[in-house]
Enzyme design. Structure first.
Site, short mmCIF file in Angstrom:
data_model
loop_
_atom_site.label_atom_id
_atom_site.label_comp_id
_atom_site.label_asym_id
_atom_site.label_seq_id
_atom_site.Cartn_x
_atom_site.Cartn_y
_atom_site.Cartn_z
N GLU A 224 5.08 10.71 16.04
CA GLU A 224 5.94 10.83 17.21
C GLU A 224 5.27 10.17 18.41
O GLU A 224 4.05 10.14 18.51
CB GLU A 224 6.19 12.31 17.54
CG GLU A 224 6.61 13.16 16.37
CD GLU A 224 6.63 14.66 16.69
OE1 GLU A 224 6.79 15.01 17.88
OE2 GLU A 224 6.48 15.47 15.76
N GLU A 336 14.63 15.91 24.51
CA GLU A 336 14.42 17.32 24.22
C GLU A 336 13.95 18.03 25.49
O GLU A 336 13.18 17.46 26.28
CB GLU A 336 13.37 17.49 23.12
CG GLU A 336 13.04 18.94 22.78
CD GLU A 336 11.88 19.07 21.79
OE1 GLU A 336 11.52 20.20 21.46
OE2 GLU A 336 11.34 18.03 21.39
#
Length: 416
Positions: A224, A336
Site C-alpha cells: 500500500e 478512507e
C-alpha cells in the site's frame, strides 16, 4: 488503517474512549505513588529502548521547517535488513526491468540532481548524501501517543476496503474503486494532493492504493502507499507520503514507512512519512503525485518495485510475502477516513478535497491514469471494477473508467 489508540479492530465508542483515557491520563490517576513511579519508569525505559531501535545512527541530520528531523542513514544500515529473510539480501539499486507501456514522467535515466514535480519541506534545509537514505526521526511524543511503544507505526486486524457500516462503532469509511477477477503484476495511478480537515486527533483521512492477495483474517498480503493526514501518528495535520505492507492480515507483520523491517528504500531524495507539497488549490492549480508499482521478473521470484514520480524509490522483496510473492488478486484505489461518531454525529473529517465528486475538475479529488498489468502481462485500464462506497451521502465516487473523482465533507445535512 490502524486505529491510533488500539489494535485496529472495530471498537465501540465507549471502549475506545476507555482505552485512550487509560493511556493518556496522568499517571497520578492510578494507584499508589510507588506503583506510579515504577510504571512510569518502565514506560520510560520501553520508550527509550524503542527509540534506540527505530532511529538508526545518522551520517547527517536535517531539521525540516515543519518540525521534523530527517536522518540520513547509511543505505545498508536501514531497518529493512532486520527482517530475518533479508539478512543476506543484496540490495538492488535499480529495477532489472520496467513494464512495457508504463509512461513515466521522465526517462528511466533521469539525473539524480533533477527534482520531482512535488517536493518536501525538509529539502529546503539540506540534502542526504549519496549512499544514504532519508528517514523521518521518531520522537518520544510519537511513541507516547501510541500508548504502547511497540504499537507505533502498526495496524492490526483491519480489513481491506469493504462496504461494512455500523453507526454505533468506530467506522472505517471508504470511497474506493476495486479491480479484481484476474492476476495482477502491477498498477499505476496519479492522485491530486489535498490537505483535508480532520475533526479529531484520533481520526485520519487518506488517499491510497492497495494491491492484495489472500483472504482477510487469515493470510491477507498487501502492499500500500499514498498520502494521508494522520495527527495521531505524526503529531500534526500536514499531508504526508506513506507506505504500508503486511503478510498476515495486519496481525504481526508490516508497518508504516520504514518503522519496521521489510521495505527496501534506495532513493535519497524522498522521505516516507514526511510532508508533501504543494497542495492543490480549490478551482485553481492542481498538484499531483504519480505512483507506479510492478513486479520485475514476472515469471520468477521478482521483487515489487515502486516508482514515485520519476524516482525509482524502492521495493518490497518478494521473499517477505507468502501469496503476494507471486501475483496480486486485486487492486484498489481511493479514499478512507476514520469516523468516531462523536456525540452520535458523523465526523466532519474530510475525504480528498472535502468536496463531492460531482463538483468535478479542479474542485474534487481525483485518481487518474489508472492501469494494471493483468494476467497476460499486458498494461490495461480497469476492466473488472466495482465501487465500494460506505455512505454516499458523506463521501462518494464517480467512476469514468481509467479515472474517477471521489471524496466529500463528511457531516452535512444529508449526512447527519
Amino acid at each position: 488503517m490502524a486505529l491510533p489508540c488500539g489494535s485496529g479492530r472495530r471498537w465501540t465508542r465507549a471502549a475506545m474512549m476507555t482505552f485512550c483515557l487509560f493511556f493518556l491520563m496522568p499517571m497520578s490517576s492510578f494507584g499508589s505513588r510507588n506503583t506510579n513511579t515504577i510504571f512510569d519508569k518502565k514506560q520510560k525505559l520501553e520508550v527509550q529502548q524503542q527509540l534506540k531501535h527505530l532511529n538508526r545512527p545518522a551520517l547527517k541530520s536535517i531539521k525540516s521547517p515543519d518540525g521534523d528531523i530527517i536522518d540520513c542513514v547509511n543505505i545498508n544500515k536501514q531497518p529493512a535488513f532486520d527482517h530475518p529473510l533479508l539478512k543476506n539480501h543484496t540490495i538492488q539499486m535499480r529495477p532489472s526491468s520496467y513494464p512495457e507501456g508504463f509512461s513515466f514522467d521522465e526517462s528511466n535515466d533521469v539525473s539524480s540532481n533533477s527534482e520531482p514535480k512535488f517536493t518536501q519541506p525538509w529539502k529546503l534545509n539540506g540534502r542526504c548524501p549519496e549512499g544514504t537514505i532519508p528517514i523521518r526521526r521518531t520522537k518520544e511524543e510519537d511513541l507516547l501517543r501510541a500508548g504502547f511503544a511497540a504499537n507505533y507505526g502498526r495496524k492490526k486486524h483491519h480489513s481491506i476496503p469493504s462496504a461494512q457500516y455500523s453507526a454505533d462503532q468506530v467506522i472505517h469509511e471508504y470511497a474506493v474503486l476495486s479491480e479484481q477477477g484476474d492476476k495482477y503484476y502491477g498498477m499505476m495511478a496519479e492522485i491530486n494532493v489535498w490537505n483535508p480537515h480532520t475533526q479529531q486527533t484520533t481520526e485520519f483521512s487518506l488517499s491510497q492504493f492497495w494491491m492484495t492477495a489472500g483472504r482477510h483474517g487469515q493470510d491477507l498480503n498487501t502492499i500500500e502507499a499514498g498520502i494521508m493526514v494522520h495527527e495521531y501518528l505524526y503529531g500534526d495535520n500536514n499531508t504526508r507520503l506513506f507506505t504500508y505492507w503486511t503478510d498476515d492480515s495486519y496481525q504481526n507483520t508490516g508497518c508504516y514507512n520504514l518503522v519496521c523491517s521489510g521495505f527496501v528504500q534506495v532513493n535519497n531524495q524522498i522521505a516516507m512519512g514526511a510532508t508533501i507539497t504543494p497542495y492543490s488549490n480549490y478551482d485553481g492549480t492542481q498538484s499531483a503525485v504519480k505512483f507506479y508499482v510492478w513486479k520485475v521478473d514476472i515469471n520468477g521470484s521478482g521483487d515489487w518495485w515502486m516508482k514515485i514520480g520519476d524516482r525509482d524509490f524502492g521495493y518490497w522483496p518478494s521473499s517477505i510475502f507468502s501469496i503476494l510473492s507471486n501475483s496480486a488478486s486485486s487492486v484498489q484505489w481511493g479514499g478512507e477516513v476514520i469516523n468516531l461518531m462523536q456525540d452520535g454525529q458523523h465526523t466532519t473529517t474530510q475525504m480528498g478535497s472535502g468536496h463531492f465528486p460531482e463538483e468535478g475538475p479542479g474542485k474534487a479529488s481525483f485518481f487518474q491514469n489508472l492501469n494494471v498489468i493483468d494476467g497476460l502481462k499486458t498494461l490495461t485500464g480497469p476492466r473488472n471494477s466495482q465501487t465500494i462506497i460506505t455512505n454516499p451521502n458523506c463521501y462518494n465516487l464517480i467512476n469514468s473508467g481509467d479515472s474517477f473523482y471521489f471524496g466529500g465533507p463528511g457531516r452535512n445535512p444529508n449526512c447527519p
